[in-house]
Design a protein around this motif. Sequence first.
Motif, PDB file in Angstrom:
ATOM      1  N   CYS A 113       0.838  -1.193   0.000  1.00 30.86           N
ATOM      2  CA  CYS A 113       0.000   0.000   0.000  1.00 30.86           C
ATOM      3  C   CYS A 113       0.879   1.251   0.000  1.00 30.86           C
ATOM      4  CB  CYS A 113      -0.902   0.016   1.230  1.00 30.86           C
ATOM      5  SG  CYS A 113      -1.936  -1.454   1.396  1.00 30.86           S
ATOM      6  N   THR A 114       0.270   2.399  -0.291  1.00 29.60           N
ATOM      7  CA  THR A 114       0.990   3.669  -0.230  1.00 29.60           C
ATOM      8  C   THR A 114       0.153   4.685   0.533  1.00 29.60           C
ATOM      9  OG1 THR A 114       0.079   4.407  -2.373  1.00 29.60           O
ATOM     10  CG2 THR A 114       2.221   3.284  -2.407  1.00 29.60           C
ATOM     11  N   ASP A 115       0.814   5.735   1.018  1.00 30.01           N
ATOM     12  CA  ASP A 115       0.086   6.794   1.711  1.00 30.01           C
ATOM     13  C   ASP A 115       0.769   8.133   1.508  1.00 30.01           C
ATOM     14  OD1 ASP A 115       1.303   7.739   4.677  1.00 30.01           O
ATOM     15  OD2 ASP A 115       2.171   5.924   3.829  1.00 30.01           O
ATOM     16  N   SER A 116       0.016   9.193   1.717  1.00 30.33           N
ATOM     17  CA  SER A 116       0.537  10.557   1.723  1.00 30.33           C
ATOM     18  C   SER A 116       0.096  11.241   3.008  1.00 30.33           C
ATOM     19  CB  SER A 116       0.013  11.372   0.532  1.00 30.33           C
ATOM     20  OG  SER A 116       0.560  10.917  -0.675  1.00 30.33           O
ATOM     21  N   LEU A 117       0.999  12.008   3.586  1.00 26.70           N
ATOM     22  CA  LEU A 117       0.684  12.786   4.777  1.00 26.70           C
ATOM     23  C   LEU A 117       0.111  14.120   4.310  1.00 26.70           C
ATOM     24  CD1 LEU A 117       0.845  12.844   7.856  1.00 26.70           C
ATOM     25  CD2 LEU A 117       3.204  13.630   7.664  1.00 26.70           C
ATOM     26  N   LEU A 118      -1.213  14.255   4.358  1.00 24.57           N
ATOM     27  CA  LEU A 118      -1.882  15.435   3.817  1.00 24.57           C
ATOM     28  C   LEU A 118      -1.774  16.633   4.753  1.00 24.57           C
ATOM     29  CD1 LEU A 118      -5.140  13.754   2.465  1.00 24.57           C
ATOM     30  CD2 LEU A 118      -3.039  14.275   1.201  1.00 24.57           C
ATOM     31  N   VAL A 119      -2.041  16.412   6.026  1.00 29.81           N
ATOM     32  CA  VAL A 119      -1.921  17.472   7.039  1.00 29.81           C
ATOM     33  C   VAL A 119      -0.918  16.995   8.066  1.00 29.81           C
ATOM     34  CG1 VAL A 119      -3.105  18.889   8.746  1.00 29.81           C
ATOM     35  CG2 VAL A 119      -4.316  18.186   6.661  1.00 29.81           C
ATOM     36  N   MET A 120       0.252  17.604   8.079  1.00 33.44           N
ATOM     37  CA  MET A 120       1.323  17.170   8.973  1.00 33.44           C
ATOM     38  C   MET A 120       1.094  17.664  10.399  1.00 33.44           C
ATOM     39  SD  MET A 120       4.698  17.775   6.609  1.00 33.44           S
ATOM     40  CE  MET A 120       5.733  17.078   7.918  1.00 33.44           C
ATOM     41  N   PRO A 121       1.656  16.995  11.387  1.00 43.51           N
ATOM     42  CA  PRO A 121       1.604  17.501  12.764  1.00 43.51           C
ATOM     43  C   PRO A 121       2.453  18.776  12.869  1.00 43.51           C
ATOM     44  CG  PRO A 121       2.251  15.168  12.703  1.00 43.51           C
ATOM     45  CD  PRO A 121       2.346  15.681  11.319  1.00 43.51           C
ATOM     46  N   PRO A 122       1.871  19.887  13.304  1.00 45.29           N
ATOM     47  CA  PRO A 122       2.674  21.107  13.466  1.00 45.29           C
ATOM     48  C   PRO A 122       3.795  20.950  14.487  1.00 45.29           C
ATOM     49  CG  PRO A 122       0.336  21.638  13.442  1.00 45.29           C
ATOM     50  CD  PRO A 122       0.444  20.148  13.551  1.00 45.29           C
ATOM     51  N   ARG A 123       3.551  20.125  15.490  1.00 42.04           N
ATOM     52  CA  ARG A 123       4.561  19.801  16.499  1.00 42.04           C
ATOM     53  C   ARG A 123       4.586  18.289  16.714  1.00 42.04           C
ATOM     54  NH1 ARG A 123       6.647  23.852  19.829  1.00 42.04           N
ATOM     55  NH2 ARG A 123       7.149  22.227  21.363  1.00 42.04           N
ATOM     56  N   LEU A 124       5.703  17.802  17.181  1.00 43.79           N
ATOM     57  CA  LEU A 124       5.853  16.387  17.481  1.00 43.79           C
ATOM     58  C   LEU A 124       4.710  15.896  18.372  1.00 43.79           C
ATOM     59  CD1 LEU A 124       7.628  13.789  17.486  1.00 43.79           C
ATOM     60  CD2 LEU A 124       8.774  14.720  19.500  1.00 43.79           C
ATOM     61  N   GLY A 125       4.014  14.859  17.929  1.00 39.41           N
ATOM     62  CA  GLY A 125       2.926  14.269  18.711  1.00 39.41           C
ATOM     63  C   GLY A 125       1.541  14.737  18.346  1.00 39.41           C
ATOM     64  N   ASP A 126       1.427  15.798  17.529  1.00 43.87           N
ATOM     65  CA  ASP A 126       0.120  16.350  17.172  1.00 43.87           C
ATOM     66  C   ASP A 126      -0.633  15.446  16.193  1.00 43.87           C
ATOM     67  OD1 ASP A 126       0.439  18.544  18.787  1.00 43.87           O
ATOM     68  OD2 ASP A 126       0.907  19.956  17.190  1.00 43.87           O
ATOM     69  N   PRO A 127      -1.935  15.714  15.983  1.00 47.80           N
ATOM     70  CA  PRO A 127      -2.727  14.921  15.033  1.00 47.80           C
ATOM     71  C   PRO A 127      -2.236  15.096  13.592  1.00 47.80           C
ATOM     72  CG  PRO A 127      -4.149  16.224  16.479  1.00 47.80           C
ATOM     73  CD  PRO A 127      -2.763  16.721  16.669  1.00 47.80           C
ATOM     74  N   CYS A 128      -2.681  14.162  12.735  1.00 47.32           N
ATOM     75  CA  CYS A 128      -2.359  14.266  11.313  1.00 47.32           C
ATOM     76  C   CYS A 128      -3.489  13.638  10.495  1.00 47.32           C
ATOM     77  CB  CYS A 128      -1.027  13.597  10.991  1.00 47.32           C
ATOM     78  SG  CYS A 128      -0.918  11.847  11.416  1.00 47.32           S
ATOM     79  N   LEU A 129      -3.530  14.002   9.213  1.00 47.32           N
ATOM     80  CA  LEU A 129      -4.520  13.479   8.277  1.00 47.32           C
ATOM     81  C   LEU A 129      -3.777  12.841   7.110  1.00 47.32           C
ATOM     82  CD1 LEU A 129      -7.685  13.501   8.021  1.00 47.32           C
ATOM     83  CD2 LEU A 129      -7.365  15.318   6.333  1.00 47.32           C
ATOM     84  N   ASN A 130      -4.197  11.620   6.749  1.00 49.77           N
ATOM     85  CA  ASN A 130      -3.460  10.830   5.769  1.00 49.77           C
ATOM     86  C   ASN A 130      -4.364  10.333   4.654  1.00 49.77           C
ATOM     87  OD1 ASN A 130      -0.782  10.190   7.502  1.00 49.77           O
ATOM     88  ND2 ASN A 130      -2.585  10.076   8.802  1.00 49.77           N
ATOM     89  N   TYR A 131      -3.764  10.117   3.486  1.00 47.63           N
ATOM     90  CA  TYR A 131      -4.421   9.482   2.354  1.00 47.63           C
ATOM     91  C   TYR A 131      -3.819   8.100   2.170  1.00 47.63           C
ATOM     92  CZ  TYR A 131      -4.908   8.229  -2.601  1.00 47.63           C
ATOM     93  OH  TYR A 131      -5.125   7.557  -3.771  1.00 47.63           O
ATOM     94  N   LEU A 132      -4.646   7.048   2.151  1.00 47.11           N
ATOM     95  CA  LEU A 132      -4.193   5.678   1.980  1.00 47.11           C
ATOM     96  C   LEU A 132      -4.696   5.126   0.652  1.00 47.11           C
ATOM     97  CD1 LEU A 132      -4.897   4.117   5.502  1.00 47.11           C
ATOM     98  CD2 LEU A 132      -2.681   4.757   4.557  1.00 47.11           C
ATOM     99  N   HIS A 133      -3.771   4.528  -0.129  1.00 43.73           N
ATOM    100  CA  HIS A 133      -4.141   3.926  -1.403  1.00 43.73           C
ATOM    101  C   HIS A 133      -3.871   2.428  -1.346  1.00 43.73           C
ATOM    102  CE1 HIS A 133      -4.692   3.272  -5.663  1.00 43.73           C
ATOM    103  NE2 HIS A 133      -3.469   2.762  -5.762  1.00 43.73           N
ATOM    104  N   PHE A 134      -4.906   1.645  -1.649  1.00 41.55           N
ATOM    105  CA  PHE A 134      -4.807   0.190  -1.689  1.00 41.55           C
ATOM    106  C   PHE A 134      -4.963  -0.258  -3.139  1.00 41.55           C
ATOM    107  CE2 PHE A 134      -6.551   1.548   2.334  1.00 41.55           C
ATOM    108  CZ  PHE A 134      -5.889   0.781   3.277  1.00 41.55           C
ATOM    109  N   PRO A 135      -3.893  -0.699  -3.792  1.00 42.53           N
ATOM    110  CA  PRO A 135      -4.018  -1.188  -5.171  1.00 42.53           C
ATOM    111  C   PRO A 135      -4.861  -2.457  -5.242  1.00 42.53           C
ATOM    112  CG  PRO A 135      -1.715  -0.747  -4.581  1.00 42.53           C
ATOM    113  CD  PRO A 135      -2.519  -0.724  -3.310  1.00 42.53           C
ATOM    114  N   VAL A 136      -5.124  -2.912  -6.439  1.00 45.13           N
ATOM    115  CA  VAL A 136      -5.847  -4.164  -6.653  1.00 45.13           C
ATOM    116  C   VAL A 136      -5.053  -5.329  -6.049  1.00 45.13           C
ATOM    117  CG1 VAL A 136      -6.646  -5.774  -8.420  1.00 45.13           C
ATOM    118  CG2 VAL A 136      -6.947  -3.308  -8.753  1.00 45.13           C
TER     119      VAL A 136
END
Length: 228
Positions: A113-136
Motif C-alpha cells: 500500500c501507499t500513503d501521503s501525509l496530507l496534514v502534517m503535525p505542526p509539532r511532534l505528537g500532534d494529530p495528522c490526516l493521511n491518504y491511503l491507497h490500496f491497489p488491486v
Amino acid sequence: MILIENPEHGQEIDQTDSMYPTKMICVTKDHALKELGNLYGYCTGGKFKILGEQDYVIQENNFFSIKTNIDKNTNIEMLEEGKLFLILRYGYRGIDLVGKSEKRGRLSYIDGCTDSLLVMPPRLGDPCLNYLHFPVGIVQTQHLHPSIRMGIVIGGKGEAFQKPDGKREGWEKDLVKGMMFCLEEGEVHSFRTAENYMDIIAYHPDSDFGPSDTNHPMLNRTYINHGK
C-alpha cells in the motif's frame, strides 16, 4: 469497528471518551458547530463553505484542517448538494489548510500500500490526516494502532476484516465510497482489495512524528559563525 454504511446528515461516530476526544460528523446541508477544537475532513461531492476564523470553500476531493471559532458558532453552508465529512478534535488548535487529494500515495506503507501525509503535525505528537491507497489485490497483515483511527472511504471498494482467534470472534466489513468508520484503540484489523482499488482518508489523533523546538528545518539549517 464502528461503520456507518450510508451516513446521513448529522450522523456521528462519537469517540469523545477516548484518549484523544474526537467526533466524526456527516454533513449534507447547513450545519452549526458550537465546540472548540480543530476540524479535519474531506468532501466526497458538492461544495460547502466553512465559516471559521476565515471563510473557506471546500469542494469535491478537498481535504482540510480548519480551527473552529472561539467566541461564536462555526457554521457550514451547503453551496452545492453533496457530502462533507468533519472530524472534530476537541481542545486542539491546528493550522488552517485546504488542499486536493492525489491519486496515489507518495510514501510506502505495509504490504504494497501507499500513503501521503496530507496534514502534517505542526509539532511532534500532534494529530495528522493521511491518504491511503490500496491497489488491486492487496491483503494486509493483521495489525493494530494504539489510538483511534477515523476513516472515510473516498474511492473504489474493498474490505476490512479481523481474523478470528481464541480471543476474538472476528468480523468482515464491506467498504465502498461514502462510508465512514472508526477503528477503536488497539483493535486488530486489516484491509484487502480484490479486483478493485480502494482509497481512504485516515485521521490519526496523535503521532510520534513532527518538528520540535530542538529539531526542525529552520533551526537545523541555521549555522552560527558560518558553521565554525
